[in-house]
Design a protein around this motif. Sequence first.
Motif, PDB file in Angstrom:
ATOM      1  N   ASP A 135       0.841  -1.187   0.000  1.00 51.93           N
ATOM      2  CA  ASP A 135       0.000   0.000   0.000  1.00 51.93           C
ATOM      3  C   ASP A 135       0.888   1.253   0.000  1.00 51.93           C
ATOM      4  O   ASP A 135       1.839   1.331  -0.771  1.00 51.93           O
ATOM      5  CB  ASP A 135      -0.946  -0.053   1.202  1.00 51.93           C
ATOM      6  CG  ASP A 135      -2.092   0.929   1.102  1.00 51.93           C
ATOM      7  OD1 ASP A 135      -3.100   0.582   0.458  1.00 51.93           O
ATOM      8  OD2 ASP A 135      -1.987   2.036   1.659  1.00 51.93           O
ATOM      9  N   LEU A 159      -3.968   0.717 -12.816  1.00 48.87           N
ATOM     10  CA  LEU A 159      -4.640   1.050 -11.560  1.00 48.87           C
ATOM     11  C   LEU A 159      -6.070   0.528 -11.611  1.00 48.87           C
ATOM     12  O   LEU A 159      -6.748   0.603 -12.635  1.00 48.87           O
ATOM     13  CB  LEU A 159      -4.650   2.566 -11.345  1.00 48.87           C
ATOM     14  CG  LEU A 159      -3.284   3.240 -11.175  1.00 48.87           C
ATOM     15  CD1 LEU A 159      -3.451   4.746 -11.025  1.00 48.87           C
ATOM     16  CD2 LEU A 159      -2.523   2.670  -9.981  1.00 48.87           C
ATOM     17  N   LYS A 201     -11.275   1.119  -8.355  1.00 49.96           N
ATOM     18  CA  LYS A 201     -11.566   1.938  -7.175  1.00 49.96           C
ATOM     19  C   LYS A 201     -10.842   3.279  -7.215  1.00 49.96           C
ATOM     20  O   LYS A 201     -11.187   4.195  -6.457  1.00 49.96           O
ATOM     21  CB  LYS A 201     -11.214   1.185  -5.894  1.00 49.96           C
ATOM     22  CG  LYS A 201     -12.234   0.121  -5.517  1.00 49.96           C
ATOM     23  CD  LYS A 201     -11.952  -0.491  -4.161  1.00 49.96           C
ATOM     24  CE  LYS A 201     -12.280   0.454  -3.034  1.00 49.96           C
ATOM     25  NZ  LYS A 201     -12.148  -0.215  -1.711  1.00 49.96           N
ATOM     26  N   TYR A 202      -9.865   3.405  -8.091  1.00 50.68           N
ATOM     27  CA  TYR A 202      -9.212   4.701  -8.246  1.00 50.68           C
ATOM     28  C   TYR A 202     -10.130   5.731  -8.895  1.00 50.68           C
ATOM     29  O   TYR A 202      -9.804   6.925  -8.925  1.00 50.68           O
ATOM     30  CB  TYR A 202      -7.939   4.561  -9.084  1.00 50.68           C
ATOM     31  CG  TYR A 202      -6.680   4.376  -8.270  1.00 50.68           C
ATOM     32  CD1 TYR A 202      -6.027   5.458  -7.686  1.00 50.68           C
ATOM     33  CD2 TYR A 202      -6.147   3.102  -8.072  1.00 50.68           C
ATOM     34  CE1 TYR A 202      -4.875   5.287  -6.945  1.00 50.68           C
ATOM     35  CE2 TYR A 202      -4.993   2.925  -7.322  1.00 50.68           C
ATOM     36  CZ  TYR A 202      -4.369   4.018  -6.756  1.00 50.68           C
ATOM     37  OH  TYR A 202      -3.233   3.840  -6.016  1.00 50.68           O
ATOM     38  N   GLU A 242     -12.568  -0.752   3.741  1.00 46.53           N
ATOM     39  CA  GLU A 242     -11.245  -1.036   3.205  1.00 46.53           C
ATOM     40  C   GLU A 242     -10.785  -2.443   3.583  1.00 46.53           C
ATOM     41  O   GLU A 242     -10.153  -3.143   2.795  1.00 46.53           O
ATOM     42  CB  GLU A 242     -10.225  -0.004   3.705  1.00 46.53           C
ATOM     43  CG  GLU A 242     -10.414   1.396   3.156  1.00 46.53           C
ATOM     44  CD  GLU A 242     -10.111   1.494   1.679  1.00 46.53           C
ATOM     45  OE1 GLU A 242      -9.431   0.604   1.137  1.00 46.53           O
ATOM     46  OE2 GLU A 242     -10.562   2.467   1.049  1.00 46.53           O
ATOM     47  N   TYR A 247      -8.179  -1.487  -5.901  1.00 48.08           N
ATOM     48  CA  TYR A 247      -7.135  -0.530  -6.235  1.00 48.08           C
ATOM     49  C   TYR A 247      -5.987  -1.191  -6.991  1.00 48.08           C
ATOM     50  O   TYR A 247      -5.413  -0.603  -7.901  1.00 48.08           O
ATOM     51  CB  TYR A 247      -6.570   0.118  -4.964  1.00 48.08           C
ATOM     52  CG  TYR A 247      -7.502   1.090  -4.293  1.00 48.08           C
ATOM     53  CD1 TYR A 247      -7.798   2.324  -4.873  1.00 48.08           C
ATOM     54  CD2 TYR A 247      -8.096   0.791  -3.070  1.00 48.08           C
ATOM     55  CE1 TYR A 247      -8.655   3.224  -4.255  1.00 48.08           C
ATOM     56  CE2 TYR A 247      -8.945   1.681  -2.442  1.00 48.08           C
ATOM     57  CZ  TYR A 247      -9.227   2.894  -3.031  1.00 48.08           C
ATOM     58  OH  TYR A 247     -10.071   3.772  -2.419  1.00 48.08           O
TER      59      TYR A 247
END
Length: 291
Positions: free
Chosen positions: A104, A136, A139-140, A170, A242
């Motif tokens: 992350d 990516l 969710k971006y 999350e 992500y």
Amino acid sequence: MVGATTHRRMQLDDLSIFYRDAGPPEAPVLLLPHGYPCSSFQFRQLMPALADRWRTIALDWPGFGYSSTPDLTAFGYDFDAYADVLAKLADAFGLERYALWLHDYGSQIGLRHAISYPDRVTALIIQNGDIYEDVLGPKYAVIKAWWADKTPDKHRPLEAAVSEDGFRAEFIGEVADDVAMRVPPDLWKLHWPLMDTPVRRQVAVDLMEKLEANLAWFPRYQAYLRAHHPPTLFVWGPEDGYMPAASARAYHRDLPDAELYLIDRAGHWLLETHFDDALPLIREFLARVHA
């Protein structure tokens, strides 16, 4: 006691840094910078499981966990500032060679550190850390919407994510229900009260905003990998909005010989849900490249 983790503090300039330490002092070292929205707590199982042969050190970043929270004017709260903290921590321990765990936000921080100190880094273990813009995950979209249109309406979802419900989503929002049941509620129930201060909430939102500027670092991270080819293991949870499987496979562009394991049904927090699958891979890799 073999395998016991100790919990301590150190002073780095004006920062009070909480850290966890396990394993023999003379053993090869694995540094464990954490991601969002968590702290060194995320490594509580891994550290004693490696402590027979390796020393593991995990810190809480300033503004997270049990470390101090300087005023926004006194600390940068960006990836450069955190990379500086990581370097100072390594220096305080007198570490000259070590492996890095990248996960992350920790992947952005750790790779900046590796670029600055390539001779120190013996190996990388990468767990869901993204450095390829073209892969990516979906969710971006929320963050990209704000990058494209910096209005209050587009910013509110970022603010809403920094909440107990946002943290819960999350941790368990992307995996199947039977997998989510393996994730302890402590991860958000204990962490959210630590984060629920005006400065810490602002820090968390600001870091999401700063991901836009961080994109400019992606080519530099890739160039480091091509230039140095550190031995690398990927233990990756593909159920990650992500950083999906494509984000992991993209690393083979620059590290074609790296070991890549997509752990079936795991997501962003695979150490919580698939620890028994990941641990043998980690131990075998470290035994070969970081003895």
